[in-house]
Design a protein around this motif. Sequence first.
Motif, mmCIF file in Angstrom:
data_model
loop_
_atom_site.group_PDB
_atom_site.id
_atom_site.type_symbol
_atom_site.label_atom_id
_atom_site.label_comp_id
_atom_site.label_asym_id
_atom_site.label_seq_id
_atom_site.Cartn_x
_atom_site.Cartn_y
_atom_site.Cartn_z
ATOM 1 N N SER A 13 8.810 14.603 -44.967
ATOM 2 C CA SER A 13 8.093 14.630 -43.694
ATOM 3 C C SER A 13 7.749 16.074 -43.376
ATOM 4 N N ALA A 14 6.686 16.250 -42.610
ATOM 5 C CA ALA A 14 6.238 17.593 -42.241
ATOM 6 C C ALA A 14 5.754 17.571 -40.802
ATOM 7 N N GLY A 15 5.878 18.701 -40.136
ATOM 8 C CA GLY A 15 5.438 18.776 -38.752
ATOM 9 C C GLY A 15 5.824 20.081 -38.114
ATOM 10 N N GLY A 16 6.069 20.037 -36.819
ATOM 11 C CA GLY A 16 6.424 21.238 -36.079
ATOM 12 C C GLY A 16 7.162 20.879 -34.812
ATOM 13 N N ASP A 17 7.809 21.881 -34.236
ATOM 14 C CA ASP A 17 8.530 21.643 -32.992
ATOM 15 C C ASP A 17 8.365 22.828 -32.052
ATOM 16 N N ILE A 18 8.680 22.597 -30.818
ATOM 17 C CA ILE A 18 8.715 23.640 -29.804
ATOM 18 C C ILE A 18 10.110 23.620 -29.183
ATOM 19 N N GLY A 19 10.649 24.800 -28.927
ATOM 20 C CA GLY A 19 12.006 24.875 -28.415
ATOM 21 C C GLY A 19 12.153 25.916 -27.327
ATOM 22 N N PHE A 20 13.138 25.698 -26.488
ATOM 23 C CA PHE A 20 13.476 26.624 -25.406
ATOM 24 C C PHE A 20 14.940 27.012 -25.582
ATOM 25 N N SER A 21 15.240 28.301 -25.457
ATOM 26 C CA SER A 21 16.627 28.745 -25.613
ATOM 27 C C SER A 21 16.973 29.761 -24.536
ATOM 28 N N TYR A 22 18.283 29.868 -24.286
ATOM 29 C CA TYR A 22 18.786 30.828 -23.297
ATOM 30 C C TYR A 22 20.014 31.504 -23.875
ATOM 31 N N LYS A 23 19.969 32.835 -23.956
ATOM 32 C CA LYS A 23 21.073 33.593 -24.520
ATOM 33 C C LYS A 23 22.241 33.670 -23.555
ATOM 34 N N LEU A 24 23.431 33.344 -24.071
ATOM 35 C CA LEU A 24 24.658 33.524 -23.326
ATOM 36 C C LEU A 24 25.351 34.788 -23.828
ATOM 37 N N ALA A 25 26.489 35.089 -23.277
ATOM 38 C CA ALA A 25 27.222 36.271 -23.702
ATOM 39 C C ALA A 25 27.882 36.033 -25.058
ATOM 40 N N HIS A 26 28.251 37.132 -25.710
ATOM 41 C CA HIS A 26 29.038 37.110 -26.937
ATOM 42 C C HIS A 26 28.354 36.339 -28.065
ATOM 43 N N GLY A 27 27.063 36.549 -28.265
ATOM 44 C CA GLY A 27 26.377 36.012 -29.422
ATOM 45 C C GLY A 27 26.165 34.521 -29.430
ATOM 46 N N LYS A 28 26.054 33.897 -28.271
ATOM 47 C CA LYS A 28 25.805 32.449 -28.196
ATOM 48 C C LYS A 28 24.510 32.189 -27.444
ATOM 49 N N ALA A 29 23.881 31.057 -27.757
ATOM 50 C CA ALA A 29 22.676 30.639 -27.045
ATOM 51 C C ALA A 29 22.634 29.115 -27.015
ATOM 52 N N ILE A 30 22.141 28.550 -25.926
ATOM 53 C CA ILE A 30 21.912 27.112 -25.848
ATOM 54 C C ILE A 30 20.417 26.852 -26.044
ATOM 55 N N PHE A 31 20.076 25.689 -26.582
ATOM 56 C CA PHE A 31 18.667 25.431 -26.884
ATOM 57 C C PHE A 31 18.322 23.961 -26.677
ATOM 58 N N LEU A 32 17.040 23.736 -26.429
ATOM 59 C CA LEU A 32 16.447 22.400 -26.337
ATOM 60 C C LEU A 32 15.194 22.415 -27.187
ATOM 61 N N GLN A 33 15.091 21.468 -28.138
ATOM 62 C CA GLN A 33 13.954 21.430 -29.057
ATOM 63 C C GLN A 33 13.410 20.009 -29.158
ATOM 64 N N SER A 34 12.105 19.925 -29.370
ATOM 65 C CA SER A 34 11.455 18.633 -29.570
ATOM 66 C C SER A 34 10.518 18.744 -30.765
ATOM 67 N N ALA A 35 10.765 17.911 -31.795
ATOM 68 C CA ALA A 35 10.035 18.013 -33.060
ATOM 69 C C ALA A 35 9.254 16.738 -33.345
#
Length: 397
Positions: free
Chosen positions: A178-200
Amino acid sequence: MIKTYLQLLVGCATLFCLPAKAQSPDSSTALYVAVHAGSPLFWGDFSSTAEKLRLGYGGGLSLGYQLNKWMATELDVNFMKGRLDANKWQTTDLLDDNGVIRYTKGNFKASSVYSKTTVLQVGLRLPISVFRLFDADKKFNIAIAPHIYLNKFNPGIYAIETNKKVTDGAKVTTWSYSAGGDIGFSYKLAHGKAIFLQSALSWLSDDKFEGITTEPAWRDNLMLYTRIGIRFNLGKKKNGVAPTPIQSTVAVASPKKEEVVEVTNPSQPLVNQPNSIEKTQEKQKDTNPNELLSPIYFKLNKATIDETKHAEILNRMLQLANLYPQLPIVIEGWSDTSGPVAFNNSLAQQRAEALASYLIQQGVDQKRIQVVGKGSDKQLGRSAKARRAELIFIINP
């Protein structure tokens, strides 16, 4: 049309990313891992959004490498399950034991069965950070990512009344892609962590993914996978020094009038310049060692020293530390006022420890060094000059 569009998206994005892959990794290079949970939707001969929305479920693991501030490459492994039902216009269609819709003959009415499918995905994503093309320090980021996956489907056909499997349907014997693409939103937290939401959105090459096919096959098969997760950085920046724990105490020093210190070849470490030390000693007998010691500045929410950027001032600090071995050293760490007080206090401490770690690694006696985390600099507010570490020699200890 959808298939052509998605394939063009993957191709163009890959060509766009080739120059970035050829570059030497910069100071933002890092290895990271991410875990997520998600929900897939399928559209084929049957659909996850037929007469009722049928949300699937799944999860996965990603291993990525940040090539530079805006480009990464990522290996994905995902496992998902979903349910698909017949659409309104298919209620009179018939299916045979092989899952083929023949419209006029078959053992099952489309309206009396539903399809379940599981899928194992292994593939590659190429995230491109839109916001970080302009500012690498932003906490919030939007990224687009072309992707390509290998898929292994395991479908089955079930009776609506009994929820028991009535047939395996159209057999899937090989891996599809399968092939395609996605768009995602992320937010950096402290100490090298980030949360994200993606839709592909992916185009599926195999029309048997839900155990059903038609003769002749005519439908584009699509999958939408929305996931939420957390990312952890594993690697350290290459052009920097990570902080190590240093015993912290509080000391006060008042720098005297500034005078000029002449430094010989600041691009080389002091330990390789014995002649420069002797020359400097002759000219510095009666001077204050706190002159010309500019702060070490840090990026937003970071406590890692960019050695390349600060090479001159780091070498000057080493020269003076060796020139005045009898003087105690205080290192003060500061942050700006953009974050919570507790976080800023911790970050200021880490910045001071990073500079102390560098000096110790270069041979400065740890017993001479006192580390002080000063917290937020309210006078400088949110400016870049507030995010710093300063070295101070105690003239009259």
